[in-house]
Design a protein around this motif. Structure first.
Motif, PDB file in Angstrom:
ATOM      1  N   ILE A 122     -85.182 -42.458 -57.386  1.00 17.64           N
ATOM      2  CA  ILE A 122     -85.871 -43.738 -57.584  1.00 17.64           C
ATOM      3  C   ILE A 122     -85.375 -44.757 -56.567  1.00 17.64           C
ATOM      4  CG2 ILE A 122     -86.237 -43.263 -60.032  1.00 17.64           C
ATOM      5  CD1 ILE A 122     -84.031 -45.351 -60.638  1.00 17.64           C
ATOM      6  N   ARG A 123     -86.117 -45.837 -56.463  1.00 15.08           N
ATOM      7  CA  ARG A 123     -85.746 -46.949 -55.594  1.00 15.08           C
ATOM      8  C   ARG A 123     -85.455 -48.169 -56.465  1.00 15.08           C
ATOM      9  NH1 ARG A 123     -89.040 -43.583 -52.823  1.00 15.08           N
ATOM     10  NH2 ARG A 123     -88.641 -43.352 -50.601  1.00 15.08           N
ATOM     11  N   PRO A 124     -84.548 -49.034 -56.035  1.00 16.62           N
ATOM     12  CA  PRO A 124     -84.199 -50.212 -56.841  1.00 16.62           C
ATOM     13  C   PRO A 124     -85.412 -51.109 -57.105  1.00 16.62           C
ATOM     14  CG  PRO A 124     -82.617 -49.906 -55.076  1.00 16.62           C
ATOM     15  CD  PRO A 124     -83.749 -48.951 -54.814  1.00 16.62           C
ATOM     16  N   TYR A 125     -85.426 -51.717 -58.288  1.00 18.05           N
ATOM     17  CA  TYR A 125     -86.527 -52.573 -58.721  1.00 18.05           C
ATOM     18  C   TYR A 125     -86.039 -53.460 -59.859  1.00 18.05           C
ATOM     19  CZ  TYR A 125     -86.746 -49.683 -62.853  1.00 18.05           C
ATOM     20  OH  TYR A 125     -86.417 -49.050 -64.024  1.00 18.05           O
ATOM     21  N   ARG A 126     -86.883 -54.367 -60.290  1.00 15.13           N
ATOM     22  CA  ARG A 126     -86.646 -55.137 -61.517  1.00 15.13           C
ATOM     23  C   ARG A 126     -87.994 -55.291 -62.197  1.00 15.13           C
ATOM     24  NH1 ARG A 126     -82.403 -58.807 -63.326  1.00 15.13           N
ATOM     25  NH2 ARG A 126     -83.168 -59.728 -65.235  1.00 15.13           N
ATOM     26  N   LEU A 127     -88.076 -54.861 -63.444  1.00 19.52           N
ATOM     27  CA  LEU A 127     -89.303 -54.994 -64.225  1.00 19.52           C
ATOM     28  C   LEU A 127     -88.943 -54.852 -65.690  1.00 19.52           C
ATOM     29  CD1 LEU A 127     -92.386 -55.354 -64.073  1.00 19.52           C
ATOM     30  CD2 LEU A 127     -92.581 -52.867 -63.935  1.00 19.52           C
ATOM     31  N   GLU A 128     -89.388 -55.799 -66.484  1.00 21.44           N
ATOM     32  CA  GLU A 128     -89.108 -55.799 -67.923  1.00 21.44           C
ATOM     33  C   GLU A 128     -90.341 -55.335 -68.702  1.00 21.44           C
ATOM     34  OE1 GLU A 128     -86.092 -56.581 -69.174  1.00 21.44           O
ATOM     35  OE2 GLU A 128     -85.392 -56.929 -67.128  1.00 21.44           O
ATOM     36  N   GLY A 129     -90.117 -54.905 -69.923  1.00 21.57           N
ATOM     37  CA  GLY A 129     -91.191 -54.378 -70.750  1.00 21.57           C
ATOM     38  C   GLY A 129     -92.222 -55.390 -71.186  1.00 21.57           C
ATOM     39  N   ASP A 130     -91.836 -56.650 -71.262  1.00 23.32           N
ATOM     40  CA  ASP A 130     -92.799 -57.654 -71.715  1.00 23.32           C
ATOM     41  C   ASP A 130     -93.559 -58.322 -70.565  1.00 23.32           C
ATOM     42  OD1 ASP A 130     -90.604 -59.027 -70.771  1.00 23.32           O
ATOM     43  OD2 ASP A 130     -90.442 -60.367 -72.489  1.00 23.32           O
ATOM     44  N   VAL A 131     -93.366 -57.832 -69.338  1.00 27.92           N
ATOM     45  CA  VAL A 131     -94.112 -58.341 -68.192  1.00 27.92           C
ATOM     46  C   VAL A 131     -95.545 -57.832 -68.284  1.00 27.92           C
ATOM     47  CG1 VAL A 131     -94.366 -58.180 -65.680  1.00 27.92           C
ATOM     48  CG2 VAL A 131     -92.111 -58.579 -66.686  1.00 27.92           C
ATOM     49  N   HIS A 132     -96.485 -58.731 -68.025  1.00 25.84           N
ATOM     50  CA  HIS A 132     -97.909 -58.392 -68.023  1.00 25.84           C
ATOM     51  C   HIS A 132     -98.386 -58.375 -66.575  1.00 25.84           C
ATOM     52  CE1 HIS A 132     -98.747 -59.051 -72.416  1.00 25.84           C
ATOM     53  NE2 HIS A 132     -97.561 -59.613 -72.284  1.00 25.84           N
ATOM     54  N   LEU A 133     -98.700 -57.199 -66.063  1.00 23.97           N
ATOM     55  CA  LEU A 133     -99.229 -57.092 -64.704  1.00 23.97           C
ATOM     56  C   LEU A 133    -100.752 -57.069 -64.767  1.00 23.97           C
ATOM     57  CD1 LEU A 133     -96.946 -54.406 -63.011  1.00 23.97           C
ATOM     58  CD2 LEU A 133     -96.882 -56.884 -62.740  1.00 23.97           C
ATOM     59  N   PRO A 134    -101.399 -58.029 -64.110  1.00 23.61           N
ATOM     60  CA  PRO A 134    -102.864 -58.021 -64.116  1.00 23.61           C
ATOM     61  C   PRO A 134    -103.443 -56.699 -63.612  1.00 23.61           C
ATOM     62  CG  PRO A 134    -102.041 -60.078 -63.204  1.00 23.61           C
ATOM     63  CD  PRO A 134    -100.851 -59.174 -63.383  1.00 23.61           C
ATOM     64  N   GLU A 135    -102.737 -56.086 -62.628  1.00 25.02           N
ATOM     65  CA  GLU A 135    -103.210 -54.838 -62.054  1.00 25.02           C
ATOM     66  C   GLU A 135    -103.094 -53.666 -63.032  1.00 25.02           C
ATOM     67  OE1 GLU A 135    -100.886 -56.854 -60.796  1.00 25.02           O
ATOM     68  OE2 GLU A 135    -101.746 -57.638 -58.955  1.00 25.02           O
ATOM     69  N   ALA A 136    -102.296 -53.825 -64.062  1.00 31.07           N
ATOM     70  CA  ALA A 136    -102.131 -52.776 -65.085  1.00 31.07           C
ATOM     71  C   ALA A 136    -102.982 -53.100 -66.310  1.00 31.07           C
ATOM     72  CB  ALA A 136    -100.663 -52.628 -65.468  1.00 31.07           C
ATOM     73  N   GLY A 137    -104.017 -53.870 -66.122  1.00 33.16           N
ATOM     74  CA  GLY A 137    -104.920 -54.206 -67.215  1.00 33.16           C
ATOM     75  C   GLY A 137    -104.511 -55.448 -67.987  1.00 33.16           C
ATOM     76  N   GLY A 138    -103.475 -56.157 -67.512  1.00 34.40           N
ATOM     77  CA  GLY A 138    -103.046 -57.385 -68.158  1.00 34.40           C
ATOM     78  C   GLY A 138    -102.257 -57.179 -69.437  1.00 34.40           C
ATOM     79  N   ILE A 139    -101.975 -55.930 -69.779  1.00 34.75           N
ATOM     80  CA  ILE A 139    -101.185 -55.660 -70.975  1.00 34.75           C
ATOM     81  C   ILE A 139     -99.707 -55.595 -70.590  1.00 34.75           C
ATOM     82  CG2 ILE A 139    -103.065 -54.489 -72.184  1.00 34.75           C
ATOM     83  CD1 ILE A 139    -101.802 -51.807 -71.366  1.00 34.75           C
ATOM     84  N   SER A 140     -98.844 -55.674 -71.588  1.00 33.71           N
ATOM     85  CA  SER A 140     -97.409 -55.589 -71.300  1.00 33.71           C
ATOM     86  C   SER A 140     -97.066 -54.187 -70.802  1.00 33.71           C
ATOM     87  CB  SER A 140     -96.591 -55.911 -72.556  1.00 33.71           C
ATOM     88  OG  SER A 140     -96.665 -54.835 -73.474  1.00 33.71           O
ATOM     89  N   MET A 141     -95.945 -54.083 -70.118  1.00 38.50           N
ATOM     90  CA  MET A 141     -95.505 -52.776 -69.648  1.00 38.50           C
ATOM     91  C   MET A 141     -95.160 -51.870 -70.835  1.00 38.50           C
ATOM     92  SD  MET A 141     -96.194 -53.061 -66.565  1.00 38.50           S
ATOM     93  CE  MET A 141     -95.716 -51.441 -66.024  1.00 38.50           C
ATOM     94  N   PHE A 142     -94.695 -52.460 -71.944  1.00 42.92           N
ATOM     95  CA  PHE A 142     -94.497 -51.674 -73.172  1.00 42.92           C
ATOM     96  C   PHE A 142     -95.809 -50.975 -73.540  1.00 42.92           C
ATOM     97  CE2 PHE A 142     -91.078 -54.830 -74.283  1.00 42.92           C
ATOM     98  CZ  PHE A 142     -90.041 -53.928 -74.446  1.00 42.92           C
ATOM     99  N   ASP A 143     -96.880 -51.779 -73.608  1.00 41.42           N
ATOM    100  CA  ASP A 143     -98.179 -51.243 -74.013  1.00 41.42           C
ATOM    101  C   ASP A 143     -98.786 -50.324 -72.959  1.00 41.42           C
ATOM    102  OD1 ASP A 143     -98.054 -52.536 -76.458  1.00 41.42           O
ATOM    103  OD2 ASP A 143     -99.077 -54.329 -75.707  1.00 41.42           O
ATOM    104  N   TYR A 144     -98.505 -50.582 -71.693  1.00 47.38           N
ATOM    105  CA  TYR A 144     -99.004 -49.717 -70.628  1.00 47.38           C
ATOM    106  C   TYR A 144     -98.420 -48.304 -70.764  1.00 47.38           C
ATOM    107  CZ  TYR A 144     -99.688 -47.586 -66.099  1.00 47.38           C
ATOM    108  OH  TYR A 144    -100.032 -46.702 -65.106  1.00 47.38           O
ATOM    109  N   TRP A 145     -97.100 -48.232 -70.946  1.00 48.36           N
ATOM    110  CA  TRP A 145     -96.424 -46.934 -70.942  1.00 48.36           C
ATOM    111  C   TRP A 145     -96.556 -46.151 -72.249  1.00 48.36           C
ATOM    112  CZ3 TRP A 145     -95.547 -44.482 -66.775  1.00 48.36           C
ATOM    113  CH2 TRP A 145     -95.197 -45.155 -65.614  1.00 48.36           C
TER     114      TRP A 145
END
Length: 172
Positions: A122-145
């Motif tokens: 993997i490569r270093p990153y920062r991303l939390e589960g409650d972040v909402h990415l518009p490109e991922a449908g605007g849902i939280s990363m919890f809900d995306y995964w």
């Protein structure tokens, strides 16, 4: 038995950890897509999206800008995270057999990579589960995964005897 831990917020940029092999994360395509999406944000946008200070936002801006760079090679997940649980696991003391055992019996959650095995590069990153990415449908990363990982995770647990051990950091 399958042990399950959460990723840490803190990550190393490089790792001197010697592993017998490095594997490709199961959801590498999704991780790349999210990293490229995050690379489109400015430092100030990342500051708000990730709810971090400007220093951490700038660090992650650079991480996402360089995500695909040849100079930014992958490092094994077990050596990338630097939080308390990962320090106590002490992968620097592993034998090659220890790494292979961990690869079969340990899973690490990640809001960029989904579900990782210790030797996944993997490569270093920062991303939390409650972040909402518009490109991922605007849902939280919890809900995306959740729908993507549930069956994979259940199959991993079944394959390892049906016993799941969740490891939480001890607070002092």
């Amino acid at each position: 038995m399958l042990a399950f831990i959460s990723c840490a917020k803190t990550m190393a940029g490089r790792s001197a950890l010697r592993v017998p092999e490095m594997t490709v994360p199961r959801f590498a395509d999704e991780a790349l897509r999210h990293a490229l999406d995050l690379a489109q944000y400015s430092v100030s946008e990342l500051e708000g999206l990730l709810r971090v200070n400007v220093k951490i936002a700038a660090e992650n801006y650079i991480r996402y800008q360089n995500f695909c760079s040849e100079d930014n090679g992958p490092i094994p997940a077990i050596g990338a995270y630097t939080g308390a649980v990962f320090k106590r696991i002490a992968p620097k003391d592993f034998t090659p057999d220890d790494f292979l055992f961990a690869q079969e019996h340990l899973r690490i959650t990640s809001f960029l990579y989904g579900l990782l095995r210790p030797l996944d590069g993997i490569r270093p990153y920062r991303l939390e589960g409650d972040v909402h990415l518009p490109e991922a449908g605007g849902i939280s990363m919890f809900d995306y995964w959740k729908p993507l990982l549930t069956d994979v995770f259940v199959e991993d647990v079944k394959r390892e005897g049906g016993v799941l051990l969740t490891i939480w950091p001890v607070r002092r």
